[in-house]
Design a protein around this motif. Structure first.
Motif, mmCIF file in Angstrom:
data_model
loop_
_atom_site.group_PDB
_atom_site.id
_atom_site.type_symbol
_atom_site.label_atom_id
_atom_site.label_comp_id
_atom_site.label_asym_id
_atom_site.label_seq_id
_atom_site.Cartn_x
_atom_site.Cartn_y
_atom_site.Cartn_z
ATOM 1 N N HIS A 50 44.190 29.051 36.676
ATOM 2 C CA HIS A 50 43.673 28.087 37.653
ATOM 3 C C HIS A 50 43.394 28.825 38.958
ATOM 4 O O HIS A 50 43.903 29.922 39.176
ATOM 5 C CB HIS A 50 44.693 26.956 37.896
ATOM 6 C CG HIS A 50 46.003 27.448 38.420
ATOM 7 N ND1 HIS A 50 47.011 27.888 37.588
ATOM 8 C CD2 HIS A 50 46.478 27.630 39.682
ATOM 9 C CE1 HIS A 50 48.033 28.298 38.311
ATOM 10 N NE2 HIS A 50 47.748 28.161 39.608
ATOM 11 N N HIS A 75 43.015 28.247 43.409
ATOM 12 C CA HIS A 75 43.603 27.411 44.464
ATOM 13 C C HIS A 75 42.585 27.034 45.529
ATOM 14 O O HIS A 75 42.769 26.067 46.239
ATOM 15 C CB HIS A 75 44.758 28.144 45.169
ATOM 16 C CG HIS A 75 45.823 28.638 44.251
ATOM 17 N ND1 HIS A 75 46.178 29.957 44.165
ATOM 18 C CD2 HIS A 75 46.598 27.971 43.363
ATOM 19 C CE1 HIS A 75 47.145 30.092 43.258
ATOM 20 N NE2 HIS A 75 47.414 28.907 42.750
ATOM 21 N N HIS A 97 44.592 32.737 38.552
ATOM 22 C CA HIS A 97 45.755 33.309 37.870
ATOM 23 C C HIS A 97 46.390 32.313 36.910
ATOM 24 O O HIS A 97 46.189 31.118 37.007
ATOM 25 C CB HIS A 97 46.797 33.848 38.874
ATOM 26 C CG HIS A 97 47.615 32.808 39.573
ATOM 27 N ND1 HIS A 97 48.871 33.050 40.083
ATOM 28 C CD2 HIS A 97 47.368 31.501 39.847
ATOM 29 C CE1 HIS A 97 49.356 31.952 40.628
ATOM 30 N NE2 HIS A 97 48.475 31.005 40.506
ATOM 31 N N TYR A 106 50.849 28.152 50.676
ATOM 32 C CA TYR A 106 49.400 28.049 50.529
ATOM 33 C C TYR A 106 48.763 27.793 51.892
ATOM 34 O O TYR A 106 49.270 26.979 52.674
ATOM 35 C CB TYR A 106 49.030 26.893 49.587
ATOM 36 C CG TYR A 106 49.618 27.043 48.208
ATOM 37 C CD1 TYR A 106 48.915 27.686 47.197
ATOM 38 C CD2 TYR A 106 50.900 26.575 47.928
ATOM 39 C CE1 TYR A 106 49.463 27.849 45.935
ATOM 40 C CE2 TYR A 106 51.469 26.737 46.667
ATOM 41 C CZ TYR A 106 50.742 27.372 45.677
ATOM 42 O OH TYR A 106 51.290 27.539 44.438
#
Ligand SMILES: [Fe+2]
Length: 185
Positions: A75, A77, A127, A143
């Motif tokens: 996925h 981000h 990743h 994040y």
């Protein structure tokens, strides 16, 4: 002892200083350099979960507890991230999109993270993550944005084709990992 409020303040100050992951990485590295202190501050990992420690439009901090042998599919981000391990292990595979426009990804690299390791992930990174040990792994994930609101992609583990990332589906994987833990008893 690891103090969550102080850590949040450090991350906020790091973000305000240069808006990048650079100083946040240093803050995470400082924290996980004393893993026993993080366990004391956040509590002993007891179950697989992504615990929200701080959530704002420009910064999200999670205490991610991976279930034994748990894997999440590739996925992205759409924001930078910093991962620091304070208990157990985390194996990351990094992926890149095939240039043929098919939407598929191929493996591009890997990093095995152990206690005390910190890995910064760039804005566009893709990743997948595996906890390769038969017990819980604890990691601080920071994040540079709103982790829960960002529109992002997930790639099917079998076909490696792109699909829509569904945060609820990922949270259900943590619960499935917990069902596995209970089932093993
Ligand atoms: Fe991730």
């Amino acid at each position: 002892m690891f103090d969550l409020e102080r850590f949040i303040a450090e991350c906020r100050a790091a973000l305000a200083a240069d808006g990048s992951a650079r100083l946040v990485r240093e803050a995470v590295a400082r924290a996980v350099s004393e893993p026993a202190s993080v366990v004391k501050g956040l509590g002993e990992p007891k179950r697989a979960e992504a615990q929200k420690l701080y959530h704002a439009s420009d910064l999200t901090i999670l205490n991610v507890i991976w279930g034994p042998m748990m894997t999440v599919a590739p996925h992205n981000h759409q924001m930078w991230a910093v991962i620091g391990i304070y208990s157990g292990r985390e194996d990351n595979i990094f992926w890149r999109r095939l240039p043929d426009g098919s939407g598929r990804v191929e493996a591009a690299g890997a990093r095995a993270l152990s206690v005390g390791d910190v890995e910064p992930l760039g804005h566009n990174i893709i990743h997948s993550v595996t906890n390769p040990i038969p017990r819980l792994t604890g990691a601080i994930h920071v994040y540079g944005g709103d982790f829960f609101a960002a529109e992002r992609s997930e790639w099917d583990s079998e076909t490696l084709m792109a699909g829509r990332y569904d945060v609820e589906r990922v949270m259900r994987r943590f619960e499935a990992a917990n069902a596995g833990i209970r089932g093993d008893r």
